[in-house]
Design a protein around this motif. Structure first.
Motif, PDB file in Angstrom:
ATOM      1  N   PHE A 118      -8.900   3.782   6.498  1.00 27.66           N
ATOM      2  CA  PHE A 118      -8.972   3.252   5.134  1.00 27.66           C
ATOM      3  C   PHE A 118      -8.141   1.974   5.069  1.00 27.66           C
ATOM      4  CE2 PHE A 118      -9.796   7.787   4.699  1.00 27.66           C
ATOM      5  CZ  PHE A 118     -10.867   7.825   3.830  1.00 27.66           C
ATOM      6  N   ASP A 119      -8.816   0.841   4.961  1.00 33.28           N
ATOM      7  CA  ASP A 119      -8.158  -0.463   4.867  1.00 33.28           C
ATOM      8  C   ASP A 119      -7.776  -0.684   3.410  1.00 33.28           C
ATOM      9  OD1 ASP A 119      -7.228  -2.998   5.233  1.00 33.28           O
ATOM     10  OD2 ASP A 119      -9.099  -3.849   5.989  1.00 33.28           O
ATOM     11  N   CYS A 120      -6.488  -0.564   3.116  1.00 36.86           N
ATOM     12  CA  CYS A 120      -6.012  -0.525   1.724  1.00 36.86           C
ATOM     13  C   CYS A 120      -5.499  -1.893   1.257  1.00 36.86           C
ATOM     14  CB  CYS A 120      -4.903   0.519   1.583  1.00 36.86           C
ATOM     15  SG  CYS A 120      -5.449   2.199   1.981  1.00 36.86           S
ATOM     16  N   PRO A 121      -5.378  -2.087  -0.057  1.00 35.04           N
ATOM     17  CA  PRO A 121      -4.893  -3.373  -0.589  1.00 35.04           C
ATOM     18  C   PRO A 121      -3.487  -3.697  -0.112  1.00 35.04           C
ATOM     19  CG  PRO A 121      -5.858  -2.018  -2.326  1.00 35.04           C
ATOM     20  CD  PRO A 121      -5.745  -1.143  -1.120  1.00 35.04           C
ATOM     21  N   GLY A 122      -3.157  -4.985  -0.130  1.00 33.76           N
ATOM     22  CA  GLY A 122      -1.869  -5.429   0.385  1.00 33.76           C
ATOM     23  C   GLY A 122      -0.788  -5.595  -0.663  1.00 33.76           C
ATOM     24  N   GLN A 123      -1.095  -5.362  -1.938  1.00 30.91           N
ATOM     25  CA  GLN A 123      -0.070  -5.528  -2.979  1.00 30.91           C
ATOM     26  C   GLN A 123       0.884  -4.343  -2.929  1.00 30.91           C
ATOM     27  OE1 GLN A 123      -1.615  -5.931  -6.913  1.00 30.91           O
ATOM     28  NE2 GLN A 123       0.294  -6.642  -7.803  1.00 30.91           N
ATOM     29  N   ILE A 124       2.124  -4.589  -2.518  1.00 27.05           N
ATOM     30  CA  ILE A 124       3.041  -3.499  -2.215  1.00 27.05           C
ATOM     31  C   ILE A 124       3.401  -2.683  -3.452  1.00 27.05           C
ATOM     32  CG2 ILE A 124       5.192  -4.794  -2.508  1.00 27.05           C
ATOM     33  CD1 ILE A 124       4.239  -2.280   0.297  1.00 27.05           C
ATOM     34  N   GLU A 125       3.296  -3.298  -4.648  1.00 25.77           N
ATOM     35  CA  GLU A 125       3.615  -2.565  -5.872  1.00 25.77           C
ATOM     36  C   GLU A 125       2.698  -1.361  -6.084  1.00 25.77           C
ATOM     37  OE1 GLU A 125       3.222  -5.780  -5.547  1.00 25.77           O
ATOM     38  OE2 GLU A 125       4.419  -6.965  -6.966  1.00 25.77           O
ATOM     39  N   LEU A 126       1.513  -1.408  -5.486  1.00 21.52           N
ATOM     40  CA  LEU A 126       0.574  -0.295  -5.625  1.00 21.52           C
ATOM     41  C   LEU A 126       1.092   0.967  -4.947  1.00 21.52           C
ATOM     42  CD1 LEU A 126      -2.812  -2.152  -5.005  1.00 21.52           C
ATOM     43  CD2 LEU A 126      -2.033  -1.152  -7.159  1.00 21.52           C
ATOM     44  N   TYR A 127       2.064   0.822  -4.044  1.00 14.50           N
ATOM     45  CA  TYR A 127       2.593   1.972  -3.314  1.00 14.50           C
ATOM     46  C   TYR A 127       4.030   2.300  -3.702  1.00 14.50           C
ATOM     47  CZ  TYR A 127      -1.355   0.150  -0.747  1.00 14.50           C
ATOM     48  OH  TYR A 127      -2.596  -0.354  -0.428  1.00 14.50           O
ATOM     49  N   THR A 128       4.753   1.335  -4.251  1.00 11.56           N
ATOM     50  CA  THR A 128       6.155   1.581  -4.604  1.00 11.56           C
ATOM     51  C   THR A 128       6.367   1.825  -6.099  1.00 11.56           C
ATOM     52  OG1 THR A 128       6.568  -0.802  -4.825  1.00 11.56           O
ATOM     53  CG2 THR A 128       6.977   0.198  -2.670  1.00 11.56           C
ATOM     54  N   HIS A 129       5.458   1.335  -6.959  1.00  8.48           N
ATOM     55  CA  HIS A 129       5.667   1.447  -8.400  1.00  8.48           C
ATOM     56  C   HIS A 129       4.462   2.035  -9.143  1.00  8.48           C
ATOM     57  CE1 HIS A 129       8.663  -1.540  -7.177  1.00  8.48           C
ATOM     58  NE2 HIS A 129       9.342  -1.216  -8.252  1.00  8.48           N
TER      59      HIS A 129
END
Length: 307
Positions: A118-129
């Motif tokens: 699964f090639d996921c989006p690169g915006q890190i906020e999607l995983y930390t916030h």
């Protein structure tokens, strides 16, 4: 009685997945493209699912792409959102259409594939916030996918103490929020030779995330960071208290490097117990337990990237 019990047993075809995440530019799409070829050569029924609605330059042919459902460009045009806001909206839109788009499509693909990247989006906020991607992953787990999060981070961050500490904190935050088996990867490790002169310590100091107080001393030498001494010390102390973060080095163009990473990933998502490519009991146990000497580990995991 045993015969009657056996006829009632339903044997499921196990399904596995790598959730490839990481900041922009960390090499997620390149990894997916190379891993697709690598795992197919191993004989796995593997396909790539693109979950990044802004991924317009895919170097692989996905079996499914979220861009069939929604794109960042369309959101920016029709909703008057900026790039970050549009990406978050796309993630939320995907959550809303899990049951009527993503899951039915994956079930259809299940006839041909049992292993997904699964090639996921690169915006890190999607995983930390933000919670959207965590909800997607949670729903896939409930669909009986054996998942592992593969967090790619550019290895050049090792050359700057402040960036490395921030990277470790980001990795820890992601691990706690996703609540999944997790493998942190320092990508583009073949380029470490260019940055080796800037490294304050040996490479294994960074991969094993050893005593961070030594990096704190380097931060104190930076006038811009000196005033944040107490905050930096608190961050390092918290990371060490959890003792969860470590990294694997990766050169996606090296078969040996991909094999080493494969072993870690297969242990994390349970594929090793399927005994897919392991041919002997001894090799299976060695992969599962990690039974190798420190000298062997150094030879395969460190030396190829600094010599």
């Amino acid at each position: 009685m045993l015969q009657r019990f056996a006829t009632n047993v339903k044997v499921e075809n196990p399904r596995y997945g790598q959730l490839v995440i990481g900041p922009p530019g960390s090499g997620k799409t390149t990894y997916c493209a190379e891993a697709l070829k690598f795992y197919r050569e191993l004989g796995r029924q593997v396909g790539v699912v693109n979950l990044d609605p802004a991924n317009e330059n895919m170097s692989y042919e996905p079996v499914l792409s979220v861009m069939e459902l929604i794109t960042v460009e369309d959101c920016m045009e029709h909703l008057q959102l900026g790039p970050n806001g549009a990406l978050m909206h796309c993630a939320e839109f995907l959550v809303e259409h899990l049951e009527d788009w993503l899951l039915p499509a994956l079930r259809r693909l299940g006839a041909s594939y049992n292993y997904f990247l699964f090639d996921c989006p690169g915006q890190i906020e999607l995983y930390t916030h933000h919670s959207a991607m965590a909800r997607v992953f949670e729903r896939l787990e409930r669909e009986r996918y054996s998942l592992v999060t593969v967090n790619l981070i550019d290895s050049h961050y090792c050359s700057e103490p402040a960036k490395f500490i921030a990277t470790v904190l980001m990795a820890l935050s992601t691990m706690l929020r996703m609540s999944l088996p997790h493998v942190n990867v320092l990508s583009k490790a073949d380029l470490l030779r260019k940055h080796e002169a800037k490294l304050h310590f040996n490479v294994d100091y960074y991969t094993d995330v050893l005593d961070l107080k030594y990096l704190l001393d380097k931060l104190d030498d930076d006038p811009a960071m000196g005033k944040f001494q107490k905050m930096n010390a608190a961050i390092c102390s918290m990371v060490e208290d959890y003792a969860l973060v470590s990294f694997q080095l990766l050169d996606v163009y090296s078969t040996d490097s991909m094999l080493r990473l494969r072993n870690h990933i297969d242990k994390a998502n349970g594929y090793v117990y399927k005994a897919g490519e392991e041919q002997t009991v001894n090799s299976l146990l060695a992969c599962a337990v990690g039974a190798e000497s420190e000298a062997v580990r150094q030879q395969h995991d460190v030396q190829p990237y600094v010599e």
